[in-house]
Enzyme design. Structure first.
Site, PDB file in Angstrom:
ATOM      1  N   ASP A 175       1.261  -1.066   0.080  1.00  0.00           N
ATOM      2  CA  ASP A 175       0.216   0.053   0.409  1.00  0.00           C
ATOM      3  C   ASP A 175       1.256   1.101  -0.092  1.00  0.00           C
ATOM      4  O   ASP A 175       1.891   0.972   0.853  1.00  0.00           O
ATOM      5  CB  ASP A 175      -1.002   0.199   1.225  1.00  0.00           C
ATOM      6  N   ASP A 184      -3.325   4.553  -2.312  1.00  0.00           N
ATOM      7  CA  ASP A 184      -4.324   4.837  -0.662  1.00  0.00           C
ATOM      8  C   ASP A 184      -4.672   6.365  -1.585  1.00  0.00           C
ATOM      9  O   ASP A 184      -3.440   7.725  -1.671  1.00  0.00           O
ATOM     10  CB  ASP A 184      -3.356   4.866  -0.046  1.00  0.00           C
ATOM     11  N   GLU A 215      -6.457   4.154  -5.873  1.00  0.00           N
ATOM     12  CA  GLU A 215      -7.784   4.346  -5.262  1.00  0.00           C
ATOM     13  C   GLU A 215      -8.529   5.976  -5.588  1.00  0.00           C
ATOM     14  O   GLU A 215      -8.290   6.608  -4.866  1.00  0.00           O
ATOM     15  CB  GLU A 215      -7.645   4.140  -3.777  1.00  0.00           C
ATOM     16  N   HIS A 262     -11.108  -3.248   3.308  1.00  0.00           N
ATOM     17  CA  HIS A 262     -11.301  -3.435   4.442  1.00  0.00           C
ATOM     18  C   HIS A 262     -11.694  -2.559   4.603  1.00  0.00           C
ATOM     19  O   HIS A 262     -12.000  -1.773   6.013  1.00  0.00           O
ATOM     20  CB  HIS A 262      -9.646  -3.392   4.580  1.00  0.00           C
ATOM     21  N   ASP A 263     -12.261  -0.798   3.522  1.00  0.00           N
ATOM     22  CA  ASP A 263     -13.389  -0.251   4.046  1.00  0.00           C
ATOM     23  C   ASP A 263     -14.660  -0.439   3.761  1.00  0.00           C
ATOM     24  O   ASP A 263     -15.409   1.017   4.328  1.00  0.00           O
ATOM     25  CB  ASP A 263     -12.601   1.458   3.156  1.00  0.00           C
TER      26      ASP A 263
HETATM   27  C1  GLC Z   1      -8.339   5.207   2.325  1.00  0.00           C
HETATM   28  C2  GLC Z   1      -8.156   3.515   2.863  1.00  0.00           C
HETATM   29  C3  GLC Z   1      -8.850   3.870   4.301  1.00  0.00           C
HETATM   30  C4  GLC Z   1      -7.766   4.492   4.671  1.00  0.00           C
HETATM   31  C5  GLC Z   1      -7.812   6.147   4.290  1.00  0.00           C
HETATM   32  C6  GLC Z   1      -6.641   6.835   4.290  1.00  0.00           C
HETATM   33  O1  GLC Z   1      -9.017   5.180   1.669  1.00  0.00           O
HETATM   34  O2  GLC Z   1      -8.769   2.335   2.094  1.00  0.00           O
HETATM   35  O3  GLC Z   1      -8.301   2.906   4.958  1.00  0.00           O
HETATM   36  O4  GLC Z   1      -8.220   5.135   6.323  1.00  0.00           O
HETATM   37  O5  GLC Z   1      -7.625   6.020   2.695  1.00  0.00           O
HETATM   38  O6  GLC Z   1      -5.851   6.666   4.677  1.00  0.00           O
END
Ligand code: GLC
Ligand code: CA
Length: 557
Positions: A98, A200, A257, A329-330
């Site tokens: 990540d 991310d 993302e 995971h979100d």
């Molecule tokens: C992304 C991650 C998430 C995190 C956020 C801040 O959305 O997937 O888990 O809380 O970024 O880094």
């Protein structure tokens, strides 16, 4: 479109904290992952994305990094990481980490130095601004609630910016020095033999530097951060430079993302020479969202799901490759979110998984998805660890919901649903740890666990294994990976069907997205049934009689 090494692969996301604990401290770790590589190999996975394992205070579960060059001791050591890379390589698997570079942790050395001397060199690594009329610089709301501005301790009227938690200060990408530090770090990891990164929150790196107020949309007097992001122009320049300075030199794989991309940005993001190899399709994920908060969401239906998937497929066409998910995971567990309550069975799980997996793009499986894991029956807000759920609970209370209503409203969406420890077997603590697990174990582990699924031929696990094998097969792989995705019979309610037209083979993917059976006029002649989640496939005179939640992949003439 140019063919590259990762396109015919299958990716799997590991949430290390909850995957496998090797030393009994209740926290999953790298040695645990190494010990389970053969499991992933048996499933058929090639690319493994690890959620963050860098040194971190874990305020946002590792998405708050205090040293990019260190492994957090709770996850292991750098030697363990090297061993994981080696063991993965031996098995023909790739490790992807990540990349969290929109922000770091407030414990990072850069930030500590910036707080000591906000006007000095490291102050420029962050966004530090003066307040306005005795108040914060502007009214933006952070993703996790409250203002994006936090006072710099000991310095009157100075604030630093954080789009996420206050312990996650945003890095100033406008500063070329900071950018060089990031690229150096990325290359350091790629030199180690990493295959690439999941990137991310990357769209957030470009800010609208005017720091203006926007219209308020909740009782807190703040404005949604996405209003600012829409105004911020020029993220592409940063992304282009990052790629040229790092990934491009290594042929590395990247998955972004990216939320709320505009259609015209697709070629720039994932087209030939795009900033990323691929990016996640979140069209289904975000469906039903509300500005007010999770408590105000609309539940997604089968028809909505179909429309969202097809909309993305049409937009992307052959421009590039999306990455398809039903959960991560979100998010809550896909089977609990996309299937109606009371209809979550092994058949419907296979249907949902199959419909998603067979879309054009790179399939990502999130740990436990291959077992058909469901949301966890949490009984009280005190069982929740996730920072985002706790914020949304407050938002719901502030909107006037009772404690019980607020809990019920947010628990369905809680990120902790997907973060409960992996159920390896039906023994104590689901075989995840010999100690006390850091987060509640989903009580249904007695029913849903890897050992049981692996030992039963018609399990969800084996169904995923078959989906993967089909994607990799000599005969059908080309159609599954590169074939055009062409929706068909779209008007037929609760039926999701599409062709995958390859060079030589044409496949028809079909799911009856309801508990009642339904008849379908076949758009062509079946040559062979490649996959079916039921015993039979009933057809007569060109009409199929699908059972409730029946799913099939058919080779057509
Ligand atoms: C992304 C991650 C998430 C995190 C956020 C801040 O959305 O997937 O888990 O809380 O970024 O880094
Ligand atoms: Ca451990």
């Amino acid at each position: 479109m140019e063919k590259t090494w990762w396109q015919n692969k299958v990716a799997y996301q590991i949430y290390p904290k909850s995957f496998c604990d090797s030393n009994g401290d209740g926290i999953g770790d790298l040695r645990g992952i190494i010990s389970r590589l053969d499991y992933l190999k048996e499933l058929g996975v090639d690319i493994i994305w690890l959620s963050p394992i860098y040194q971190s205070p874990l305020v946002d579960q590792g998405y708050d990094i205090s040293d990019y060059y260190k492994i957090d001791p709770r996850f292991g050591t750098m030697e363990d990481m090297d061993e994981l890379l080696l063991e993965a390589k031996k098995r023909g698997m790739y490790i992807v980490m990540d990349l969290v570079v929109n922000h770091c942790s407030d414990q990072h050395e850069w930030f500590q130095k910036a707080m000591d001397d906000p006007d000095g060199e490291y102050g420029q690594y962050f966004y530090i601004r003066e307040g306005k009329d005795g108040k914060v610089p502007c009214n933006w709301r952070s993703y996790f609630g409250g203002s994006v501005w936090e006072p710099v301790p000991g310095h009157e009227n100075k604030y630093y910016l954080h789009l996420f938690a206050k312990e996650q200060p945003d890095l100033n990408w406008e500063n070329p020095k900071l950018r060089r530090e990031i690229y150096k770090m990325i290359n350091w990891w790629l030199d180690k033999g990493l295959a690439g990164f999941r990137i991310d929150a990357i769209i957030n790196i470009k800010k609208d530097l005017r720091f203006q107020d926007f219209e308020t949309d909740r009782e807190d007097g703040l404005s949604d951060i996405t209003l600012m992001l829409k105004q911020a122009k020029g993220v592409g320049e940063f992304l282009h430079e990052m790629k040229e300075e790092t990934f491009a030199k290594y042929g590395a794989f990247t998955v972004g993302e990216v939320f709320n991309e505009k259609e015209e940005e697709l070629p720039e993001f994932i087209g030939e020479n795009g900033h990323f190899s691929t990016m996640f399709d979140f069209n289904e994920t975000v469906f039903g969202g509300s500005d007010k908060g999770w408590y105000d969401r609309t539940k997604i239906t089968a028809e909505d799901y179909k429309r969202c998937c097809f909309e993305s497929q049409r937009k992307v066409g052959k421009i590039g490759f999306l990455s398809n998910i039903i959960e991560n995971h979100d998010e809550p567990r896909g089977v609990s979110h996309y299937l109606p309550a009371g209809e979550v069975t092994e058949d419907s799980k296979k249907m949902l998984g199959g419909l998603n997996f067979m879309l054009r793009g790179l399939p990502f499986i999130y740990q436990g998805q291959e077992l058909g894991m469901e949301n966890c029956a949490f009984s009280d807000i005190s069982e929740i660890n996730d920072i985002s759920t706790l914020d949304q609970y407050k938002v719901a209370l502030a909107a006037g919901l009772s404690e019980k209503e607020a809990f019920e409203a947010v628990i369905e969406m809680s990120r902790d649903n997907a973060r409960t420890p992996f159920p390896w077997n039906d023994e104590e603590n689901a075989g995840f740890t010999t100690g006390t697990p850091w987060l509640k174990i989903n009580p249904d582990y007695v029913r849903i666990n890897a050992r049981e699924q692996m030992g039963r031929e018609d399990s969800v696990f084996h169904f995923y294994q078959k989906l993967i094998a089909l994607r990799k097969s000599e005969e059908y792989g080309e159609a599954v990976v590169y074939g055009a995705c062409e929706p068909v019979l779209e008007e037929q309610k609760n039926l999701m069907a599409y062709f995958r037209r390859g060079k030589e083979k044409t496949l028809l993917v079909m799911g009856n997205y309801q508990k009642e059976g339904q008849r379908v006029q076949l758009p062509g002649k079946i040559k062979k049934v490649l996959l079916n989640n039921k015993e039979e496939l009933r057809q007569e005179d060109g009409t199929l009689s699908l059972e409730g939640y029946q799913f099939a992949v058919l080779e057509m003439e």
